[in-house]
Design a protein around this motif. Structure first.
Motif, PDB file in Angstrom:
ATOM      1  N   GLY A   4       0.544   9.760   6.682  1.00 13.02           N
ATOM      2  CA  GLY A   4       0.687  10.608   5.681  1.00 13.02           C
ATOM      3  C   GLY A   4      -0.155  10.918   4.530  1.00 13.02           C
ATOM      4  N   CYS A   5      -0.444   9.936   4.339  1.00 14.91           N
ATOM      5  CA  CYS A   5      -1.823  10.084   3.166  1.00 14.91           C
ATOM      6  C   CYS A   5      -3.402   9.645   3.803  1.00 14.91           C
ATOM      7  CB  CYS A   5      -1.949   7.973   2.557  1.00 14.91           C
ATOM      8  SG  CYS A   5      -0.427   8.160   2.165  1.00 14.91           S
ATOM      9  N   VAL A   6      -3.285   9.329   5.313  1.00 20.63           N
ATOM     10  CA  VAL A   6      -4.827   9.888   5.670  1.00 20.63           C
ATOM     11  C   VAL A   6      -4.150  11.742   6.223  1.00 20.63           C
ATOM     12  CG1 VAL A   6      -6.174   9.877   8.451  1.00 20.63           C
ATOM     13  CG2 VAL A   6      -5.209   7.802   6.524  1.00 20.63           C
ATOM     14  N   ALA A   7      -3.609  12.262   5.721  1.00 21.55           N
ATOM     15  CA  ALA A   7      -3.732  13.776   7.239  1.00 21.55           C
ATOM     16  C   ALA A   7      -3.893  14.064   5.899  1.00 21.55           C
ATOM     17  CB  ALA A   7      -2.511  14.410   7.870  1.00 21.55           C
ATOM     18  N   ARG A   8      -2.618  14.276   3.493  1.00 19.91           N
ATOM     19  CA  ARG A   8      -3.117  14.239   3.213  1.00 19.91           C
ATOM     20  C   ARG A   8      -4.500  14.867   2.321  1.00 19.91           C
ATOM     21  NH1 ARG A   8       1.051  11.882  -1.816  1.00 19.91           N
ATOM     22  NH2 ARG A   8      -0.377  13.793  -3.160  1.00 19.91           N
ATOM     23  N   LEU A   9      -5.558  14.127   3.191  1.00 13.94           N
ATOM     24  CA  LEU A   9      -6.802  14.453   2.662  1.00 13.94           C
ATOM     25  C   LEU A   9      -7.944  15.194   3.428  1.00 13.94           C
ATOM     26  CD1 LEU A   9      -7.272  10.636   0.579  1.00 13.94           C
ATOM     27  CD2 LEU A   9      -7.093  12.331  -0.187  1.00 13.94           C
ATOM     28  N   GLY A  10      -7.442  15.561   4.538  1.00 15.41           N
ATOM     29  CA  GLY A  10      -7.738  16.694   5.416  1.00 15.41           C
ATOM     30  C   GLY A  10      -8.491  16.008   6.522  1.00 15.41           C
ATOM     31  N   ALA A  11      -8.246  13.994   6.376  1.00 13.34           N
ATOM     32  CA  ALA A  11      -9.153  13.035   7.395  1.00 13.34           C
ATOM     33  C   ALA A  11      -7.742  13.734   8.890  1.00 13.34           C
ATOM     34  CB  ALA A  11      -8.503  12.170   6.998  1.00 13.34           C
ATOM     35  N   VAL A  12      -7.902  12.699   9.733  1.00 14.17           N
ATOM     36  CA  VAL A  12      -7.354  12.425  10.972  1.00 14.17           C
ATOM     37  C   VAL A  12      -7.135  10.770  11.535  1.00 14.17           C
ATOM     38  CG1 VAL A  12      -7.429  13.298  13.636  1.00 14.17           C
ATOM     39  CG2 VAL A  12      -8.780  14.741  11.998  1.00 14.17           C
ATOM     40  N   PRO A  13      -5.462  11.178  11.112  1.00 12.92           N
ATOM     41  CA  PRO A  13      -5.201   9.288  11.663  1.00 12.92           C
ATOM     42  C   PRO A  13      -5.394   8.982  13.544  1.00 12.92           C
ATOM     43  CG  PRO A  13      -3.622  10.829  11.346  1.00 12.92           C
ATOM     44  CD  PRO A  13      -4.285  11.835  10.692  1.00 12.92           C
ATOM     45  N   VAL A  14      -5.818   8.082  13.784  1.00  9.34           N
ATOM     46  CA  VAL A  14      -6.246   8.349  14.896  1.00  9.34           C
ATOM     47  C   VAL A  14      -5.703   6.595  15.311  1.00  9.34           C
ATOM     48  CG1 VAL A  14      -7.688   7.617  16.762  1.00  9.34           C
ATOM     49  CG2 VAL A  14      -8.856   8.661  15.275  1.00  9.34           C
ATOM     50  N   PHE A  15      -4.576   6.612  16.202  1.00  8.82           N
ATOM     51  CA  PHE A  15      -3.522   5.874  16.401  1.00  8.82           C
ATOM     52  C   PHE A  15      -4.260   5.050  17.614  1.00  8.82           C
ATOM     53  CE2 PHE A  15      -0.893   9.426  14.401  1.00  8.82           C
ATOM     54  CZ  PHE A  15      -0.599   8.644  13.208  1.00  8.82           C
ATOM     55  N   VAL A  16      -3.531   3.479  17.009  1.00  7.83           N
ATOM     56  CA  VAL A  16      -3.628   2.427  18.821  1.00  7.83           C
ATOM     57  C   VAL A  16      -2.485   1.872  19.074  1.00  7.83           C
ATOM     58  CG1 VAL A  16      -4.828   0.409  19.367  1.00  7.83           C
ATOM     59  CG2 VAL A  16      -6.170   2.611  18.246  1.00  7.83           C
ATOM     60  N   ASP A  17      -2.187   1.487  19.540  1.00 12.16           N
ATOM     61  CA  ASP A  17      -0.634   0.499  20.195  1.00 12.16           C
ATOM     62  C   ASP A  17      -0.474  -0.349  19.510  1.00 12.16           C
ATOM     63  OD1 ASP A  17       1.914   0.539  21.355  1.00 12.16           O
ATOM     64  OD2 ASP A  17       1.134   0.833  23.518  1.00 12.16           O
ATOM     65  N   ILE A  18       1.192  -0.362  19.993  1.00 14.00           N
ATOM     66  CA  ILE A  18       0.213  -2.431  18.529  1.00 14.00           C
ATOM     67  C   ILE A  18       1.305  -3.142  19.609  1.00 14.00           C
ATOM     68  CG2 ILE A  18       2.196  -1.170  16.730  1.00 14.00           C
ATOM     69  CD1 ILE A  18       4.730  -2.563  18.321  1.00 14.00           C
ATOM     70  N   ASP A  19       0.483  -4.803  19.551  1.00 19.44           N
ATOM     71  CA  ASP A  19       0.960  -6.061  19.938  1.00 19.44           C
ATOM     72  C   ASP A  19       3.289  -6.354  19.844  1.00 19.44           C
ATOM     73  OD1 ASP A  19       1.793  -8.241  20.576  1.00 19.44           O
ATOM     74  OD2 ASP A  19       0.501  -9.398  18.893  1.00 19.44           O
ATOM     75  N   PRO A  20       4.098  -6.106  20.969  1.00 21.22           N
ATOM     76  CA  PRO A  20       4.657  -6.347  20.616  1.00 21.22           C
ATOM     77  C   PRO A  20       5.815  -7.486  20.009  1.00 21.22           C
ATOM     78  CG  PRO A  20       3.723  -6.350  22.800  1.00 21.22           C
ATOM     79  CD  PRO A  20       3.147  -5.881  22.692  1.00 21.22           C
ATOM     80  N   ALA A  21       4.433  -8.658  20.374  1.00 17.79           N
ATOM     81  CA  ALA A  21       4.490  -9.731  19.959  1.00 17.79           C
ATOM     82  C   ALA A  21       5.966  -9.695  18.101  1.00 17.79           C
ATOM     83  CB  ALA A  21       4.424 -11.154  20.012  1.00 17.79           C
TER      84      ALA A  21
END
Length: 395
Positions: free
Chosen positions: A95-112
């Motif tokens: 949310g903080c990334v988006a509030r500044l007009g930037a773009v969150p680019v997601f990467v999946d998590i380590d299940p462990a």
């Protein structure tokens, strides 16, 4: 037969009660001197927490969300910039990334670990990437060495979302000093909790520290003269004074959480999986020894880093929602962190992610369930939690 007393997810009264004389004294001191925003109380706490974390600069701010926001502002994050981060975190991370007009680019998590899968980060880097934003989720540090190497190789900055991980340590050092900046939360449920909202930004860069201090007070220097546009991110003196009372106890509380995590794991291993190394009777769970819970039906958390501070003890089970209902009926506190990953939130629909984009984060959102782990929990209540979980999953 009377019903057993409810077990809360967190018992702040039990934590605060032994400290009440000191907490009252701090309250009365602030009430008497009347300096309610920033000032000497905040400065004193900043020095103490910086020494505790082993960082050069600690800047008290109004919340964990504002800590992350002002840290990103200090690095001039803006429209068109991309930030690589986790889709399995509290909303403020993206949310903080988006509030500044930037773009969150997601990467999946380590299940462990529930943390960012660092082996997948490099392929997400583009010419627009400006930052990598790892999250030390549930108190477990993210693997920072490979991220530091990637950031150096690609000319990127690292910002740590350490909201849940104050006091966590790695082979590289404590979290909070492993990137350009770090953000901490003192929300009441955190290991070091305020009596309301409060947060902290840390850095070893004097210029960045000065910029954060400027931005937290509307970008004003001196007062009423604004070379920059900042925000009202100031920390209340009362919160700083109360946090200063609690800070010396943080390591003991973290040790209590770690001990409870070890007890949970040993008890679950013994009761659910028949691990001979643990004497189940010590937890009044002998009747559950070898209850026959499948390894696929219950996954226990593990500490990859020795410095895990266990803000949460989060198990996984495909029967999560049914177990949640069972624990609610048994009056045992629990919480789902997080029921919908960030990439599937409606507000991020324009990013174009569809279900299936990050299968590990999505599976975690269906399976993760956090159990009480607060230091004052005690063996009897912990044993009751184990009995209810194992008894249900074995049925």
């Amino acid at each position: 037969m009377t019903n057993p007393a409810p077990i809360p997810l967190l018992d702040l009264a039990a934590q605060n009660q032994p400290l009440m004389p000191e907490l009252r004294a701090a309250f009365e001191r602030v009430a008497a001197h009347g300096h309610f925003i920033l000032g000497p109380e905040v400065e004193s706490f900043e020095r103490a927490v910086a020494a505790y974390l082993g960082v050069e600069h600690a800047i008290g701010v109004s919340s964990g969300t504002d800590a992350l926001l002002v840290a990103l502002m200090a690095l001039d994050l803006g429209p068109g910039d991309e930030v690589i981060t986790s889709p399995f975190s509290f909303f403020a991370t993206a949310g903080c990334v988006a509030r500044l007009g930037a773009v969150p680019v997601f990467v999946d998590i380590d299940p462990a670990t529930f943390n960012l899968d660092v082996t997948k980060v490099e392929r997400a880097i583009t010419s627009k990437t400006k930052l990598i934003l790892p999250v030390h989720l549930f108190g477990q540090p993210c693997a920072m060495a490979p991220l530091q190497a990637l950031a150096a190789a690609h000319g990127l900055r690292l910002v740590e979302d350490a909201a849940q991980a104050i006091g966590a340590r790695t082979a590289l050092g404590p979290v909070g000093g492993l990137g350009a900046l770090a953000a901490f939360s003192f929300f009441p449920s955190k290991n070091l909790g305020a009596f309301g909202d409060a947060g902290l930004v840390t850095t070893n860069d004097a210029a960045l520290a000065a910029r954060v201090r400027l931005l937290r007070s509307h970008g004003a220097s001196p007062k009423y003269f604004n070379p920059e546009i900042g925000g009202n991110f100031r920390l209340d003196a009362l919160q700083a004074a109360l946090l200063a009372v609690k800070l010396p106890h943080l390591d003991a509380w973290a040790q209590g959480r770690a001990q409870n995590a070890a007890r949970y794991t040993a008890a679950f291993e013994a009761a659910a999986f028949d691990a001979a190394a643990f004497e189940a009777a010590a937890f009044e769970a002998a009747e559950l020894r070898g209850a026959g819970v499948s390894r696929d039906a219950l996954t226990l958390p593990r500490a990859v880093e020795a410095g895990h501070v266990w803000n949460q003890y989060t198990i996984r089970t495909p029967r999560r929602d049914a177990l949640k209902a069972h624990l609610a009926a048994a009056q045992i506190g629990h919480e789902v962190y997080y029921p919908l990953p960030l990439h599937l939130q409606k507000c991020f629909a324009k990013l174009g992610y569809a279900e299936g984009a990050f299968p590990e984060a999505e599976r975690a959102s269906r399976e993760a369930l956090s159990l009480p782990i607060f230091p004052e929990l005690g063996e009897a209540r912990l044993a009751r939690v184990v009995r209810e979980v194992v008894g249900f999953l074995a049925s």
